[in-house]
Write a protein that holds these residues in place. Structure first.
Motif, short mmCIF file in Angstrom:
data_model
loop_
_atom_site.label_atom_id
_atom_site.label_comp_id
_atom_site.label_asym_id
_atom_site.label_seq_id
_atom_site.Cartn_x
_atom_site.Cartn_y
_atom_site.Cartn_z
N PRO A 2 3.43 -3.23 -2.48
CA PRO A 2 3.77 -1.91 -1.94
C PRO A 2 2.63 -1.34 -1.09
O PRO A 2 1.46 -1.47 -1.42
N LYS A 3 3.03 -0.74 0.03
CA LYS A 3 2.05 -0.15 0.94
C LYS A 3 2.01 1.37 0.73
O LYS A 3 3.04 2.04 0.80
N LEU A 4 0.81 1.88 0.46
CA LEU A 4 0.59 3.30 0.30
C LEU A 4 -0.26 3.81 1.44
O LEU A 4 -1.24 3.16 1.83
N LEU A 5 0.08 4.98 1.95
CA LEU A 5 -0.77 5.66 2.93
C LEU A 5 -1.47 6.79 2.19
O LEU A 5 -0.82 7.65 1.61
N LEU A 6 -2.79 6.76 2.20
CA LEU A 6 -3.59 7.81 1.60
C LEU A 6 -4.15 8.67 2.74
O LEU A 6 -4.92 8.19 3.55
N VAL A 7 -3.71 9.93 2.78
CA VAL A 7 -4.17 10.85 3.81
C VAL A 7 -5.12 11.82 3.12
O VAL A 7 -4.69 12.71 2.38
N GLU A 8 -6.41 11.61 3.34
CA GLU A 8 -7.45 12.35 2.63
C GLU A 8 -8.69 12.43 3.51
O GLU A 8 -9.08 11.44 4.10
N ASP A 9 -9.31 13.61 3.58
CA ASP A 9 -10.47 13.77 4.45
C ASP A 9 -11.80 13.72 3.70
O ASP A 9 -12.84 13.64 4.34
N HIS A 10 -11.80 13.72 2.39
CA HIS A 10 -13.06 13.64 1.64
C HIS A 10 -13.36 12.19 1.29
O HIS A 10 -12.60 11.56 0.55
N GLU A 11 -14.47 11.70 1.80
CA GLU A 11 -14.82 10.29 1.65
C GLU A 11 -14.87 9.85 0.20
O GLU A 11 -14.40 8.76 -0.14
N GLU A 12 -15.43 10.67 -0.68
CA GLU A 12 -15.55 10.28 -2.08
C GLU A 12 -14.17 10.04 -2.69
O GLU A 12 -13.98 9.11 -3.46
N ILE A 13 -13.22 10.88 -2.35
CA ILE A 13 -11.88 10.76 -2.92
C ILE A 13 -11.15 9.56 -2.34
O ILE A 13 -10.56 8.76 -3.08
N TRP A 14 -11.17 9.39 -1.00
CA TRP A 14 -10.44 8.25 -0.46
C TRP A 14 -11.08 6.93 -0.85
O TRP A 14 -10.40 5.94 -1.07
N ASP A 15 -12.40 6.91 -1.01
CA ASP A 15 -13.07 5.69 -1.43
C ASP A 15 -12.67 5.35 -2.87
O ASP A 15 -12.25 4.22 -3.16
N PHE A 16 -12.76 6.31 -3.76
CA PHE A 16 -12.40 6.13 -5.16
C PHE A 16 -10.93 5.70 -5.30
O PHE A 16 -10.63 4.70 -5.96
N LEU A 17 -10.03 6.45 -4.69
CA LEU A 17 -8.61 6.15 -4.83
C LEU A 17 -8.21 4.83 -4.18
O LEU A 17 -7.46 4.05 -4.76
N SER A 18 -8.70 4.60 -2.97
CA SER A 18 -8.28 3.37 -2.29
C SER A 18 -8.76 2.13 -3.05
O SER A 18 -8.02 1.16 -3.19
N ARG A 19 -9.99 2.15 -3.56
CA ARG A 19 -10.49 0.99 -4.32
C ARG A 19 -9.67 0.78 -5.59
O ARG A 19 -9.28 -0.35 -5.89
N ARG A 20 -9.39 1.83 -6.32
CA ARG A 20 -8.64 1.69 -7.58
C ARG A 20 -7.19 1.29 -7.33
O ARG A 20 -6.63 0.49 -8.09
N LEU A 21 -6.58 1.83 -6.29
CA LEU A 21 -5.20 1.46 -5.97
C LEU A 21 -5.11 0.01 -5.53
O LEU A 21 -4.17 -0.70 -5.89
N ARG A 22 -6.07 -0.45 -4.74
CA ARG A 22 -6.07 -1.85 -4.30
C ARG A 22 -6.21 -2.78 -5.50
O ARG A 22 -5.57 -3.83 -5.55
N ARG A 23 -7.05 -2.40 -6.46
CA ARG A 23 -7.20 -3.22 -7.67
C ARG A 23 -5.91 -3.28 -8.47
O ARG A 23 -5.69 -4.23 -9.22
N ARG A 24 -5.04 -2.30 -8.30
CA ARG A 24 -3.75 -2.27 -8.99
C ARG A 24 -2.65 -2.97 -8.20
O ARG A 24 -1.50 -2.95 -8.58
N GLY A 25 -3.03 -3.57 -7.06
CA GLY A 25 -2.07 -4.38 -6.31
C GLY A 25 -1.40 -3.70 -5.14
O GLY A 25 -0.47 -4.25 -4.56
N PHE A 26 -1.87 -2.52 -4.77
CA PHE A 26 -1.28 -1.82 -3.63
C PHE A 26 -2.04 -2.16 -2.35
O PHE A 26 -3.25 -2.36 -2.37
N ASP A 27 -1.32 -2.20 -1.26
CA ASP A 27 -1.90 -2.27 0.08
C ASP A 27 -2.13 -0.82 0.48
O ASP A 27 -1.17 -0.05 0.55
N VAL A 28 -3.38 -0.43 0.72
CA VAL A 28 -3.69 0.97 1.00
C VAL A 28 -4.15 1.13 2.44
O VAL A 28 -5.08 0.47 2.90
N VAL A 29 -3.45 2.01 3.16
CA VAL A 29 -3.79 2.37 4.53
C VAL A 29 -4.36 3.79 4.46
O VAL A 29 -3.87 4.62 3.69
N LEU A 30 -5.38 4.08 5.27
CA LEU A 30 -6.03 5.39 5.23
C LEU A 30 -5.83 6.17 6.52
O LEU A 30 -5.80 5.60 7.60
#
Length: 124
Positions: A2-30
């Motif tokens: 599954p492909k998720l788009l994460l629309v977030e302007d705070h680097e700490e949040i998009w870094d944290f979420l994108s890494r954890r979501l990718r580890r759960r098997g998601f394709d993450v686009v920012l």
């Protein structure tokens, strides 16, 4: 995947979420602002959008309305991510077109449950 788009302007949040979501098997686009998020939804066709509501260029409320008004993107689920956790904020997000609401700070386990509820066939 599954492909998720994460629309977030705070680097700490998009870094944290994108890494954890990718580890759960998601394709993450920012995307880092609302307009870029709308553009990426239209070009990349994600399965679900995680949308911060307080964004530069175009806020999340406007982005959600634009995506839901477009027949080509209206069916893509949107989960609002927001630090606004006051009474009425959930309703405001839903009225803007979001399909669900997740207050910050992010409870990752709860967010995964919300994603799975919107993408039952695509959950990793």
């Amino acid at each position: 995947m599954p492909k998720l788009l994460l629309v977030e302007d705070h680097e700490e949040i998009w870094d944290f979420l994108s890494r954890r979501l990718r580890r759960r098997g998601f394709d993450v686009v920012l995307a880092h602002d609302g307009q870029a998020g709308v553009d990426k939804v239209r070009s990349d066709r994600p399965d679900l959008v995680l949308l911060d509501m307080n964004l530069p260029v175009m806020d999340g409320w406007t982005a959600a309305r634009a995506l839901k008004a477009d027949p080509g993107t209206a069916a893509i689920p949107i989960i609002a991510l927001t630090a606004h956790a006051l009474a009425g904020d959930r309703d405001k997000a839903l009225e803007a077109g979001c399909d669900d609401y997740h207050p910050k700070p992010v409870d990752f386990s709860r967010l995964l449950e919300q994603i799975a509820a919107r993408l039952p066939a695509a959950a990793p």
